[in-house]
Design a protein around this motif. Structure first.
Motif, short mmCIF file in Angstrom:
data_model
loop_
_atom_site.label_atom_id
_atom_site.label_comp_id
_atom_site.label_asym_id
_atom_site.label_seq_id
_atom_site.Cartn_x
_atom_site.Cartn_y
_atom_site.Cartn_z
N GLY A 80 3.67 2.74 -4.63
CA GLY A 80 2.81 3.38 -3.64
C GLY A 80 1.35 3.03 -3.78
N THR A 81 0.82 3.10 -4.98
CA THR A 81 -0.60 2.82 -5.17
C THR A 81 -0.91 1.33 -5.07
OG1 THR A 81 -0.19 2.77 -7.55
CG2 THR A 81 -0.93 4.85 -6.60
N SER A 82 0.05 0.47 -5.42
CA SER A 82 -0.20 -0.96 -5.37
C SER A 82 -0.31 -1.48 -3.95
CB SER A 82 0.90 -1.74 -6.11
OG SER A 82 2.14 -1.57 -5.43
N GLN A 83 0.37 -0.80 -3.04
CA GLN A 83 0.30 -1.22 -1.64
C GLN A 83 -1.00 -0.77 -0.98
OE1 GLN A 83 3.84 0.28 0.25
NE2 GLN A 83 4.87 -1.68 0.04
N GLY A 84 -1.59 0.27 -1.50
CA GLY A 84 -2.82 0.78 -0.91
C GLY A 84 -2.55 1.90 0.07
N GLU A 85 -3.63 2.43 0.62
CA GLU A 85 -3.54 3.53 1.55
C GLU A 85 -3.53 3.03 2.99
OE1 GLU A 85 -3.18 6.74 0.85
OE2 GLU A 85 -3.10 6.30 -1.30
N CYS A 86 -3.07 3.90 3.89
CA CYS A 86 -3.09 3.57 5.32
C CYS A 86 -4.55 3.37 5.76
CB CYS A 86 -2.46 4.68 6.13
SG CYS A 86 -0.71 4.98 5.76
N VAL A 87 -4.76 2.47 6.66
CA VAL A 87 -6.10 2.19 7.18
C VAL A 87 -6.35 3.08 8.40
CG1 VAL A 87 -7.64 0.45 8.14
CG2 VAL A 87 -6.00 -0.18 6.36
N GLY A 88 -7.48 3.78 8.40
CA GLY A 88 -7.79 4.67 9.51
C GLY A 88 -6.91 5.90 9.50
#
Length: 340
Positions: A80-88
């Motif tokens: 989860g953290t390696s993919q990053g967060e949703c943008v916007g």
């Protein structure tokens, strides 16, 4: 024949010098010279734009990035953290996938596949041929969508105003389908979406329209050079990685051939000459080479579609018949590779 030539020469002189049709061929579609050029109101191309935008909104709603990221964290905490967060994230369910996954600000590939993206295995082995058409209405991201829709507005509306919605609609849809067929023959490991094939079909139709109606242009050489440069630049962009240039090439080839069939104009003076004495009329509505080009193009379209679809549904790989074709879609450099 002397009367016919005099008639055409007078028309050219009366219209003055300058660009094609005295610079009014594209800028003034209400010219009284051709019955075809009464200036249709463009509604089909704007409808296509709206349809593409609506499909993107629906796709983003179904994608629902915040929920997908949470689900992914639940089952794969380390990812989860390696993919990053949703943008916007303020957009809620319409927020974009992490840029590492989709740098075009759009949905996930799994969502695009669910919505009808083009994928070889599903078309050939799962009998989902409808994906050859549905992929035309999907886009990988907001950048992809804006680029295609702006191009469609600038190219498509002008063509529809000149030739009407029936012919331009046929060229758009069949070109997009042709691009999908060629793409499926060569790309097996990735999905493909976008209206680029249809857009390149309109560019191809513009080129064939110029060629088949060559005698009624004045600044024909300048127009041809400009159009070829634009087409060459757009096709050159397709050799970058992650760009489906086969869809571009297939759409362009289809549109080029359909333009010879559907975008033929009467020769200079034919419409108005009907009101002149018999010995001063232009006796033939079209020139002989226009008929020849149209017939050849019709044969090639039928043969091309037949061979392409037969090869596709037999599961044949296009690279087996054209080893060097891989360089049409991606040219390897020191900065990137083209294995996929």
């Amino acid at each position: 024949m002397e009367n016919n030539e005099d008639l055409e020469n007078r028309r050219v002189k009366n219209r003055g010098g300058g660009g094609a049709y005295n610079n009014n061929h594209y800028n003034n579609p209400t010219s009284s010279y051709y019955q075809e050029e009464r200036g249709w109101i463009s509604w089909l191309i704007p409808l296509f734009v709206v349809a593409n935008v609506v499909m993107f909104i629906i796709t983003m709603s179904i994608n629902n990035c915040p929920r997908n990221i949470r689900d992914d964290d639940r089952f794969h905490p380390s990812r989860g953290t390696s993919q990053g967060e949703c943008v916007g994230r303020f957009l809620g369910r319409f927020s974009f996938q992490p840029l590492r996954e989709n740098p075009l600000f759009g949905p996930s590939s799994s969502t695009l596949l669910k919505m009808g993206a083009l994928e070889w295995n599903k078309v050939v082995h799962q009998h989902q041929g409808w994906r050859l058409i549905s992929c035309m209405w999907l886009h990988a991201g907001i950048i992809h969508l804006l680029a295609n829709m702006l191009s469609l507005v600038f190219i498509g509306i002008r063509l529809e105003q000149q030739f009407g919605f029936v012919r331009i609609g046929i060229i758009y849809l069949l070109s997009g389908f042709g691009g999908s067929v060629l793409s499926s023959l060569f790309i097996r490991n990735n999905i493909s979406v976008g209206a680029s094939g249809a857009l390149f079909g309109l560019l191809g139709a513009m080129l064939s329209e110029l060629l088949t109606n060559w005698t009624i242009y004045t600044n024909k050489t300048a127009a041809l050079f400009t159009l070829i440069v634009i087409i060459a630049i757009n096709l050159a962009v397709g050799i970058l990685p992650h760009v489906d240039n086969f869809a571009h090439i297939g759409g362009f080839a289809t549109g080029l051939l359909l333009g010879f069939i559907l975008l033929v104009r009467p020769q200079f003076g034919w419409v108005e000459s009907q009101n002149l004495p018999v010995n001063a009329r232009v006796r033939s509505k079209h020139k002989a080479y226009q008929y020849v080009l149209g017939l050849i193009a019709l044969v090639l379209v039928i043969v091309g579609y037949t061979v392409g679809l037969v090869m596709l549904f037999r599961g044949e790989n296009g690279y087996d018949h054209c080893h060097w074709c891989r360089y049409l879609s991606c040219v390897p450099t020191s900065r990137w590779k083209c294995q996929n």
